[in-house]
Write a protein that holds these residues in place. Structure first.
Motif, mmCIF file in Angstrom:
data_model
loop_
_atom_site.group_PDB
_atom_site.id
_atom_site.type_symbol
_atom_site.label_atom_id
_atom_site.label_comp_id
_atom_site.label_asym_id
_atom_site.label_seq_id
_atom_site.Cartn_x
_atom_site.Cartn_y
_atom_site.Cartn_z
ATOM 1 N N UNK A 271 23.256 48.955 68.882
ATOM 2 C CA UNK A 271 21.857 49.363 68.750
ATOM 3 C C UNK A 271 21.090 48.408 67.836
ATOM 4 N N UNK A 272 21.815 47.725 66.925
ATOM 5 C CA UNK A 272 21.124 46.751 66.059
ATOM 6 C C UNK A 272 20.487 45.645 66.892
ATOM 7 N N UNK A 273 21.168 45.271 67.983
ATOM 8 C CA UNK A 273 20.605 44.228 68.843
ATOM 9 C C UNK A 273 19.287 44.696 69.432
ATOM 10 N N UNK A 274 19.284 45.953 69.812
ATOM 11 C CA UNK A 274 18.058 46.517 70.370
ATOM 12 C C UNK A 274 16.966 46.524 69.303
ATOM 13 N N UNK A 275 17.350 46.916 68.091
ATOM 14 C CA UNK A 275 16.377 46.936 66.996
ATOM 15 C C UNK A 275 15.845 45.535 66.716
ATOM 16 N N UNK A 276 16.769 44.546 66.728
ATOM 17 C CA UNK A 276 16.358 43.164 66.482
ATOM 18 C C UNK A 276 15.362 42.711 67.540
ATOM 19 N N UNK A 277 15.627 43.136 68.785
ATOM 20 C CA UNK A 277 14.731 42.731 69.858
ATOM 21 C C UNK A 277 13.363 43.394 69.687
ATOM 22 N N UNK A 278 13.402 44.656 69.279
ATOM 23 C CA UNK A 278 12.129 45.352 69.074
ATOM 24 C C UNK A 278 11.338 44.725 67.938
ATOM 25 N N UNK A 279 12.072 44.337 66.873
ATOM 26 C CA UNK A 279 11.392 43.693 65.756
ATOM 27 C C UNK A 279 10.776 42.375 66.210
ATOM 28 N N UNK A 280 11.520 41.654 67.030
ATOM 29 C CA UNK A 280 11.008 40.386 67.530
ATOM 30 C C UNK A 280 9.719 40.605 68.329
ATOM 31 N N UNK A 281 9.730 41.618 69.186
ATOM 32 C CA UNK A 281 8.533 41.937 69.978
ATOM 33 C C UNK A 281 7.355 42.261 69.075
ATOM 34 N N UNK A 282 7.669 43.075 68.023
ATOM 35 C CA UNK A 282 6.620 43.494 67.115
ATOM 36 C C UNK A 282 6.054 42.260 66.406
ATOM 37 N N UNK A 283 6.981 41.397 65.918
ATOM 38 C CA UNK A 283 6.535 40.206 65.196
ATOM 39 C C UNK A 283 5.698 39.293 66.097
ATOM 40 N N UNK A 284 6.101 39.221 67.360
ATOM 41 C CA UNK A 284 5.347 38.384 68.303
ATOM 42 C C UNK A 284 3.882 38.804 68.351
ATOM 43 N N UNK A 285 3.686 40.123 68.524
ATOM 44 C CA UNK A 285 2.320 40.638 68.613
ATOM 45 C C UNK A 285 1.562 40.367 67.318
ATOM 46 N N UNK A 286 2.246 40.629 66.208
ATOM 47 C CA UNK A 286 1.586 40.507 64.918
ATOM 48 C C UNK A 286 1.310 39.055 64.545
ATOM 49 N N UNK A 288 0.567 36.628 66.455
ATOM 50 C CA UNK A 288 -0.602 36.110 67.163
ATOM 51 C C UNK A 288 -1.892 36.344 66.374
ATOM 52 N N UNK A 289 -1.870 37.407 65.555
ATOM 53 C CA UNK A 289 -3.081 37.750 64.803
ATOM 54 C C UNK A 289 -3.067 37.211 63.373
ATOM 55 N N UNK A 290 -1.860 36.781 62.928
ATOM 56 C CA UNK A 290 -1.662 36.501 61.503
ATOM 57 C C UNK A 290 -2.641 35.475 60.942
ATOM 58 N N UNK A 291 -2.864 34.406 61.711
ATOM 59 C CA UNK A 291 -3.718 33.324 61.221
ATOM 60 C C UNK A 291 -5.148 33.823 61.038
ATOM 61 N N UNK A 344 1.535 25.115 66.751
ATOM 62 C CA UNK A 344 0.509 24.072 66.664
ATOM 63 C C UNK A 344 -0.686 24.505 65.806
ATOM 64 N N UNK A 345 -1.340 25.630 66.147
ATOM 65 C CA UNK A 345 -2.435 26.049 65.258
ATOM 66 C C UNK A 345 -1.952 26.367 63.845
ATOM 67 N N UNK A 346 -0.793 26.986 63.714
ATOM 68 C CA UNK A 346 -0.291 27.315 62.374
ATOM 69 C C UNK A 346 0.001 26.028 61.599
ATOM 70 N N UNK A 347 0.665 25.086 62.277
ATOM 71 C CA UNK A 347 0.997 23.818 61.625
ATOM 72 C C UNK A 347 -0.237 23.047 61.181
ATOM 73 N N UNK A 348 -1.282 23.120 62.000
ATOM 74 C CA UNK A 348 -2.534 22.442 61.620
ATOM 75 C C UNK A 348 -3.137 23.065 60.378
#
Ligand code: C2E
Ligand code: CA
Ligand code: CA
Length: 530
Positions: A271-286, A288-291, A344-348
Motif C-alpha cells: 500500500x505504500x507504493x500506492x501512497x507514493x503514487x498518490x503523493x506523486x500525483x498530488x505533487x504534480x498538481x501542486x 504546476x502552481x508553485x511558481x 525550464x520555467x523553474x530553472x529560469x
C-alpha cells in the motif's frame, strides 16, 4: 425462462449473467441457474451428466477433450475457454469443493470479436480479455490469487539488435516457459504488448513461481540460431476485493518499482507504493502552481577556501514550501519538474533570482546554480543565462553552472556548442557529484570545466572506507594537473575537514562550515566576511 432449482430459497440466481452448475461427485447436475439453461444445459438438465453436454460443445468448439475430462473429473480448480457452435465464446471456471464440483462460465464473445481477440504474436489473451479473467476471479471470491505483471528488461534491445522476427520468436519462447509453469495456462496468461505478460497464479503457486520464472526466463534462449540473454522483472499483486483494473494497476506499480531498482527481480505490491503514487500525483498538481503561487524560494550554502577559511561563494539551493504539505525536498520535486517539463520555467526563475542576489554581493563572491540535465540540453539555456546576467548586471565570471555527468552523457555537438557559447561570455562550469557516474575523466578533458565537486558520498565514507581517501587524493591531484579547482561537498566534521585538507582539496562546502542559509542570513555572512 427455465425454473431455477436450488437447495435453498435464499438463492436467487435469475439475475446472474454468469451461468453455473453444481455437480455431484459423480458429475451429475444437481442444480443450475437460468443463464446456464440458456447456454449449455437446456431446460431439463437436472440429473443429467454435465460431461455429456460439455463433450457436445467440444465437438464444435474449441474446448479440448482433456480440459473437459479434467474439469469433469474434478481434478483441479481452474479456468479454460470454450466456444459454442454458434461462435459464442465462454470463459469457464471450475472449483472443486468437498462433495461437489462447481462450474461457471461467462460469455466473453464481445472481447473476442475483433481479430479473434487474441494477441497475434503469441496467440494469448490480450489485456482486455485478461481483465475479464480477473473480474471473474474476483467475483468468485474463492481461493486467493496473485496477479503477475512480467516484463522482459531488455526487449527493446533484442528487437533493435536482432530484428523483430527474433523478438517475436523470443516472446513465444517466453510465453511457453511461463505457461509451462502455471496450470490451465490458456485462460490465465495474456500478452499485453512489447515484452510484457500478465498472468494469474494461486497462492500456493505464487512464491515458487516467482523464483522459478526469474531463473528460467533469465537463462539464455536460443532464438533463430542466436543466443539471447534476457532478464525479467515482475510486479506481483494480490487479487483481492478491489476491481480488476485496480489489481492490474497495483501489479504494474510493483513492476515499475522492480524496474526502477535495476530489474531482474520481483517486487510485491504494497500500500505504500500506492501512497507514493498518490503523493506523486498530488505533487504534480501542486508543482504546476508553485511558481505562480510564490511557493518557491532559494537558500544559499556558503563555500569556503580551505586555507584560511575565506568565503568564496554560495550554492543556490531551491526550496518549495507548500502551505498545506510543508517543505518538499528538491530531491523529490526536481525529478518531477523534469518529468513534467516544468524544470525550464523553474530553472529560469532560479537563474534570475540567484544572479540578482549575487549581484548585490562584493565582486569576490561567486554564485553556483544547479542546471538539471534537461535544462542544459534545452535550446533556450544560453538565452536564459544571458538574460539572467543582463537583467542582474552580474559579471558572468561570477556565475558558476553546476552540471552533472547526466547532462553531458551524450557527447553530442549541440552540448559542446552550449558550453562554447557560455564559456565565450565568461561563465564558469562545475562538474557536480563527481565520482558517482562512470567515465568522468574523459568528460573532464573534453568539456571546459573549471571546478570539480567531489561528491558527498566520498566525504561521508572517509573514516569507514580507505578507497574514499584514495579517490579524494587522486581527484585533487587530477584537478591540479588539469588546472581545475576542487571542492569537497558534505563536509560535516573537523576530522573530514582535516582529511580533505591533507589531500590537497582547495575548497569546502558542508554543514561544518555552513548550512544553506536564508537570503538575509547569507547577506549578513557576506557583510561579516568582508
Ligand atoms: P546537490 O547539488 O548535490 O546539492 C547539495 C545537497 O547536499 C543540498 O541538498 C545540500 O543541502 C546538501 N548538503 C550540503 N552540505 C551537506 C552536509 O554537510 N551534509 C549533508 N547531509 N547534506 C549536505 P538539497 O538542498 O536538498 O538539494 C538536493 C539536490 O536537489 C541537489 O543536490 C540538486 O541536485 C537538487 N537541486 C537543488 N536545488 C536545485 C536547483 O535550483 N536546480 C536544480 N536543477 N536542482 C537543484
Ligand atoms: Ca549542486
Ligand atoms: Ca552535489
Amino acid at each position: 425462462m427455465a425454473k431455477t432449482t436450488g437447495p435453498s430459497a435464499t438463492f436467487c440466481f435469475q439475475d446472474f449473467l454468469t451461468s453455473f452448475v453444481v455437480l455431484a461427485e459423480n458429475g451429475v447436475i444437481e442444480w443450475y441457474n437460468s443463464a446456464a439453461a440458456g447456454t449449455l444445459v437446456g431446460k431439463n438438465g437436472r440429473g443429467r451428466l454435465f460431461s455429456e453436454m460439455l463433450a457436445e460443445a467440444a465437438k464444435f468448439g474449441t474446448i479440448s477433450k482433456t480440459a473437459v475430462g479434467r474439469i469433469i473429473a474434478g481434478i483441479e480448480t481452474g479456468s479454460t475457454t470454450f466456444r459454442l457452435e454458434d461462435a459464442r465464446t465462454f470463459l469457464l471456471h471450475s472449483h472443486v469443493s468437498k462433495s461437489s464440483i462447481y462450474v461457471e462460465w461467462t460469455d466473453i464473445s464481445s472481447v473476442f470479436s475483433d481479430a479473434g481477440g487474441r494477441d497475434p504474436t503469441t496467440g494469448l489473451f490480450t489485456r482486455r480479455e485478461f481483465l475479464v479473467v480477473i473480474d471473474n476471479l474476483l467475483a468468485q471470491n474463492s481461493a486467493r490469487h496473485f496477479i503477475f505483471d512480467l516484463r522482459l528488461d531488455n526487449f527493446k534491445d533484442v528487437n533493435e539488435l536482432f530484428g523483430h522476427a527474433v523478438g517475436d520468436h523470443l516472446l513465444r519462447r517466453v510465453s511457453e516457459r511461463i505457461s509451462g509453469q502455471i496450470r490451465i495456462a490458456e485462460a490465465r496468461l495474456a500478452h499485453v504488448g512489447g515484452g510484457e505478460f500478465l498472468f494469474v497464479a494461486t497462492e500456493d503457486e505464487a512464491l515458487p513461481l516467482t523464483e522459478v520464472l526469474l531463473d528460467l526466463l533469465s537463462r539464455p534462449h536460443l532464438v533463430d540460431g542466436k543466443m539471447v540473454y534476457p532478464t525479467v522483472s515482475m510486479g506481483v499483486a494480490i487479487a483481492d476485493g478491489s476491481n480488476a483494473e485496480t489489481v492490474l494497476r497495483n501489479a504494474s506499480l510493483a513492476l515499475k518499482k522492480a524496474r526502477a531498482e535495476g530489474g531482474n527481480q520481483a517486487v510485491t505490491f504494497t500500500t505504500e507504493m500506492h501512497e507514493a503514487m498518490q503523493r506523486k500525483r498530488m505533487l504534480e498538481t501542486e508543482l504546476r502552481k508553485a511558481l505562480a503561487m510564490r511557493e518557491l524560494s532559494l537558500v544559499y550554502q556558503p563555500q569556503f577556501r580551505v586555507k584560511g577559511r575565506r568565503l568564496v561563494g554560495f550554492e543556490a539551493l531551491l526550496r518549495w514550501n507548500h502551505p498545506d504539505h510543508g517543505s518538499v525536498s528538491p530531491a523529490e520535486f526536481i525529478p518531477l519538474a523534469e518529468e513534467l517539463g516544468l524544470i525550464l520555467p523553474i530553472g529560469e526563475w532560479v537563474l534570475r533570482t540567484a544572479c540578482r542576489k549575487a549581484a548585490s554581493w562584493p565582486p569576490g563572491i561567486s554564485i553556483s546554480v544547479n542546471i538539471s540535465p534537461l535544462q542544459f540540453r534545452s535550446t533556450t539555456i544560453v538565452s536564459s543565462v544571458k538574460t539572467a546576467l543582463e537583467n542582474s548586471g552580474l559579471d558572468p565570471r561570477r556565475l558558476d553552472l553546476e552540471v552533472t555527468e547526466g547532462a553531458i552523457l551524450m557527447n553530442s555537438a549541440p552540448i559542446m556548442e552550449t558550453f562554447r557559447q557560455l564559456k565565450a561570455i565568461g561563465v564558469r562550469f562545475s562538474m557536480d557529484d563527481f565520482g558517482t557516474g562512470y567515465s568522468s575523466l574523459s568528460y573532464l578533458q573534453k568539456f571546459p570545466f573549471d571546478k570539480i565537486k567531489i561528491d558527498q558520498s566520498f566525504v561521508r565514507s572517509l573514516s569507514a572506507n580507505r578507497d574514499s581517501l584514495a579517490i579524494i587524493r587522486s581527484v585533487c591531484a587530477l584537478g591540479k594537473t588539469l588546472g581545475l579547482t576542487t571542492i569537497a561537498e558534505g563536509v560535516e566534521t573537523e576530522e573530514q575537514m582535516s582529511q580533505i585538507e591533507k589531500k590537497g582539496c582547495q575548497q569546502v562546502q558542508g554543514y561544518l562550515t555552513g548550512r544553506p542559509l536564508a537570503p538575509d542570513v547569507a547577506d549578513r555572512l557576506v557583510a561579516s566576511s568582508a
